[in-house]
Structures are given as C-alpha cells and as structure tokens.
Design an enzyme around this catalytic site. Structure first.
Site, PDB file in Angstrom:
ATOM      1  N   HIS A  94       4.720   4.618   0.175  1.00 28.43           N
ATOM      2  CA  HIS A  94       3.260   4.717   0.087  1.00 28.43           C
ATOM      3  C   HIS A  94       2.878   5.817  -0.908  1.00 28.43           C
ATOM      4  O   HIS A  94       3.578   6.823  -1.028  1.00 28.43           O
ATOM      5  CB  HIS A  94       2.672   5.013   1.473  1.00 28.43           C
ATOM      6  CG  HIS A  94       1.188   4.857   1.491  1.00 28.43           C
ATOM      7  ND1 HIS A  94       0.339   5.840   1.041  1.00 28.43           N
ATOM      8  CD2 HIS A  94       0.405   3.821   1.878  1.00 28.43           C
ATOM      9  CE1 HIS A  94      -0.909   5.411   1.159  1.00 28.43           C
ATOM     10  NE2 HIS A  94      -0.901   4.190   1.662  1.00 28.43           N
ATOM     11  N   GLU A  96       0.841   8.091  -0.758  1.00 27.37           N
ATOM     12  CA  GLU A  96       0.724   9.426  -0.135  1.00 27.37           C
ATOM     13  C   GLU A  96       2.107  10.061   0.030  1.00 27.37           C
ATOM     14  O   GLU A  96       2.259  11.271  -0.115  1.00 27.37           O
ATOM     15  CB  GLU A  96      -0.023   9.308   1.201  1.00 27.37           C
ATOM     16  CG  GLU A  96      -1.505   9.019   0.960  1.00 27.37           C
ATOM     17  CD  GLU A  96      -2.175   8.170   2.012  1.00 27.37           C
ATOM     18  OE1 GLU A  96      -1.640   8.020   3.121  1.00 27.37           O
ATOM     19  OE2 GLU A  96      -3.262   7.629   1.698  1.00 27.37           O
TER      20      GLU A  96
HETATM   21  P1  13P Z   1      -7.782   2.416   2.716  1.00 31.39           P
HETATM   22  O1  13P Z   1      -7.883   0.998   3.228  1.00 31.39           O
HETATM   23  O2  13P Z   1      -8.317   3.427   3.682  1.00 31.39           O
HETATM   24  O3  13P Z   1      -8.342   2.534   1.334  1.00 31.39           O
HETATM   25  O4  13P Z   1      -6.214   2.766   2.597  1.00 31.39           O
HETATM   26  C1  13P Z   1      -5.369   1.870   1.965  1.00 31.39           C
HETATM   27  C2  13P Z   1      -3.978   2.285   2.191  1.00 31.39           C
HETATM   28  O5  13P Z   1      -3.533   3.316   1.730  1.00 31.39           O
HETATM   29  C3  13P Z   1      -3.158   1.430   3.044  1.00 31.39           C
HETATM   30  O6  13P Z   1      -1.818   1.791   2.996  1.00 31.39           O
END
Ligand code: 13P
Length: 247
Positions: A94, A96
């Site tokens: 991901h 992040e």
């Molecule tokens: P959002 O739907 O909050 O934009 O996040 C998307 C996401 O990172 C899913 O892994």
C-alpha cells in the site's frame, strides 16, 4: 471477460471492538452480491474478532505481513500466523507502507512471493503520486512497481492488483472513470507484453482512491476495472453499495 468483481475494504488503522462489531452487522445483513468477491482488510489486533463476526463468504485480509515465516523480527507478522488464524488474504505494498514506512519495490515483491508461497491471496498495491502524474510518469511508475513483483512471481492466480493513485487516496479527488480505465488498460497491456496474454486476461485490477457509493457505479462500468480497494467508505454502511456496484 470472466473476471470476478473483487471489492476490498481497507480499514487501515481504524476501528475498535465496538465499531467493528457494528460494521460486521451491516456487512452480514448486506445483502452483498454473491458474484462479487469481498475482502476486508482489518487491523492485525482485530483479525480474529472480525473473522469470527463475518460469514465465510466475506474474506479477511491483513494489511501487511513480513517476507519470512518466523524469527527475530520484532513487531512483524508472518503469513503462517495469518493462515493459523484462518485469514486468507493480505494487502501488500500500500502507498502508505511505501511512503510512511519506507517499503521498497523489492521488499514488497519479496513479501508477495512469500505470502503466495504460504498460500495467501494477495492484493498488491501500486500507483503514482501527484508529482509523478504531473511529470507524465504515471505509466512508468506503475510499470516499475509491477515489474518488481513480476520479476519474482511466477503464478499470478492468487494476485489482485490494486491501482491506487496516491493523489486520490483520502483526498476526495477520485480519478475519473476515464483516467482509471486508461491506466488499467495500460497495465493489462503491460501484462500481455511482459507476462502472458492469459495472465493479462485473467488478472483482476482494482481501482482505489476516494471510491464512494456515489461514484462507484460509473467506475465499475469500465471494462478494465475489476473491483475496488476502498478506504474511508469501507468504514461506513455505504460499503454495501460499493460491493454491489457492478450491475
Ligand atoms: P480512500 O478510499 O479513503 O481514498 O482510501 C483508498 C485506499 O487507500 C484504499 O487502500
């Protein structure tokens, strides 16, 4: 096409016993389209609770795991542990994890390989930043991230790719259906040219980034969008409508 629509909910680092119990009731009531595969990405401490609250038709994923089976890796979890808890999926790479925790393309590829070897199904995330998009590097970045995985993965049958443009995550700025379709089609072409036509035809490519009940149907109508990876809206009852987006 024959690709089963696949919708993931990525709860990220959200929820507690009370809110997860409420959300599980909503998901259990559904109704969820039986033709859609549903995968809930749950924080590690709540994996067992969530598994116990949801029907078997709803899959559960961890949001990370490490690249080896066990050992002196304080704070990490292994695919073997997930299997032991009856958790069948994991979300890897991901943005992040890449941006905040410094995960490299190579580490992510190693994690994907090990998770697959241990029998997990993997949602492997890729996607460009705003700066990269504005510099015209969207495809180059997505192809580089995919190639790192492709260099090590031989069997793609248990892999779902999630295309998540970083600029669309948590921002309310969804990629337009056309923008998403363009990248998904380019990725499928990349698979044709670099892996095989069979894998390109079969692999599911989810879109992620500010997907909501309001925009999911238009996105789901695009031929190369095979599902979603949903963040914020997966914590709300509207997730049921997103699961049911494919008409
Ligand atoms: P959002 O739907 O909050 O934009 O996040 C998307 C996401 O990172 C899913 O892994």
């Amino acid at each position: 096409m024959g690709r089963k629509f696949c919708v993931g909910g990525n709860w990220k680092m959200n929820g507690d016993k009370a809110t997860i119990t409420e959300l599980a009731k909503v998901l259990t009531t559904g109704p969820l389209n039986a033709d859609t595969e549903v995968v809930i990405g749950c924080p590690a401490p709540y994996l067992s609770l969530t598994r116990s609250l949801l029907p078997d038709t709803v899959n559960i994923a961890a949001q990370n795991c490490y690249k080896v089976a066990k050992g002196a890796f304080t704070g990490e979890i292994s695919p073997a542990m997930l299997k032991d808890l009856n958790i069948g999926w994991v979300i890897l790479g991901h943005s992040e994890r890449r941006a905040i925790f410094g995960e490299s393309d190579e580490l992510i590829a190693d994690k994907v390989v090990h998770a697959l070897a241990e029998g997990l199904k993997v949602i492997a995330c890729i996607g460009e930043t705003l700066q990269e998009r504005e510099a015209g590097q969207t495809e180059a970045v997505c192809f580089r991230q995919t190639k790192a995985i492709a260099d090590k993965v031989k069997d793609w049958s248990n892999v779902v790719i999630a295309y998540e443009p970083v600029w669309a995550i948590g921002t309310g700025k969804t990629a337009t259906p056309e923008q998403a379709q363009e990248v998904h089609a380019a990725l499928r072409k990349w698979f044709t040219e670099n892996v095989s036509a069979d894998v390109a035809a079969a692999i599911r490519i989810q879109y992620g980034g500010s997907v909501t009940a309001a925009n999911c149907r238009e996105l789901a109508a695009k031929p190369d969008i095979d599902g979603f990876l949903v963040g914020g809206a997966s914590l709300k009852p509207e997730f049921v409508q997103i699961v049911n987006a494919r008409q």
